[in-house]
Design a protein around this motif. Sequence first.
Motif, PDB file in Angstrom:
ATOM      1  N   THR A 127       0.848  -1.189   0.000  1.00 31.32           N
ATOM      2  CA  THR A 127       0.000   0.000   0.000  1.00 31.32           C
ATOM      3  C   THR A 127       0.879   1.232   0.000  1.00 31.32           C
ATOM      4  O   THR A 127       1.779   1.364   0.820  1.00 31.32           O
ATOM      5  CB  THR A 127      -0.914   0.039   1.239  1.00 31.32           C
TER       6      THR A 127
ATOM      7  N   THR B 294       3.315  -1.081   4.100  1.00 32.89           N
ATOM      8  CA  THR B 294       2.687   0.224   3.890  1.00 32.89           C
ATOM      9  C   THR B 294       3.743   1.310   3.975  1.00 32.89           C
ATOM     10  O   THR B 294       4.490   1.396   4.952  1.00 32.89           O
ATOM     11  CB  THR B 294       1.604   0.498   4.952  1.00 32.89           C
TER      12      THR B 294
ATOM     13  N   THR C 251      -1.319  -0.808  -4.116  1.00 34.54           N
ATOM     14  CA  THR C 251      -2.542  -0.018  -4.048  1.00 34.54           C
ATOM     15  C   THR C 251      -2.218   1.396  -3.592  1.00 34.54           C
ATOM     16  O   THR C 251      -1.581   1.595  -2.548  1.00 34.54           O
ATOM     17  CB  THR C 251      -3.533  -0.637  -3.053  1.00 34.54           C
TER      18      THR C 251
END
Length: 334
Positions: free
Chosen positions: A43, A99, A74
């Motif tokens: 992410t 992330t 993403t």
Amino acid sequence: MRKTITSVSGAALLLISVAACGDASGSQEQGEASANYPEENLTMIVGYGPGGSTDVGARLMADALEDELGVNVTVENKEGAGGQVGLTAVANADCDGYTFGTANFPSAIVSVLDESRGATYDRESFAPIALQVVDPTAIVVAQDSPYDTIDDLLAAAEENPGDILYTTTGVASNEHFAMAAVEEATGAEFAPVHFPDGGGAPKTAFLGGEVEMYVANVSDVVEMTENGQGKVIGIMDSERSPFLPDVPTFTEAGHDVEISSSRGYAFPACAPEEAVTTISETMGTIMEDEEFQTKMKELGLAPSYKNAEEYAGYWTETEGTFETLFPLVREEGK
């Protein structure tokens, strides 16, 4: 006497409070990466809205990372408070190395320096990954402006201190710091017109003749100058921009002023070192690719890769620069 003008549409700098899923001070327990990292999807948090220069550059990088790593990346836009909302989310992200997010200077630095911003993170909250873009600051005047050179502008500002208006995207924004640096280096005095909501308001004000100077990054001014909407008379860098090769720098004019907006990436400080190294080296491989470089340049973004260690040093150096300028900005209340 110096003058400060804040746009009617402007609002006070946003104070935010984000419920933390961890300690944003960077004291979370260090995560560990698997031998086959990354095994899961990644992410990427972008602290600005879709379609802006930060977003398009980040999405270009995300697509390339997918191709190189074989996992999905993403992109999540978490805009607000000049990137502060996104930075808070990155600082509080899980420590597993899946992330990371954008880190734009000077916003990532100023939000910490300015205590009124209420940032719950600091420099130690992040593990720098890599630098992607350095975007120098430029000064644009109207096509029919009497100022054709940097020295023309400075002479007028010295003769009429505080009378020449320039745009910013808010108090303590990159443009604000840039002009504070110009004033400190030259003794000239200008007056800012702040547009805290950013967007197209500064450009609209300039095109409408409300201010004499539009101060922005090179990537923001190339198209408008090509369309005859203004002329760039100086760039705050030591070398000329490949996008505006005919425009002299402040260094050439004899003024030591180098101010840029830069865009890179960071994990939360607790991310595994293996994750930082893997993503940093992969970004380096991507940015060596000529096709990727061409795509960046087509977007008006100048490739400027630094690996994790180099980027950490650059972060510290840039922090020192803005820390020196911050009292000037705060004192002027501009």
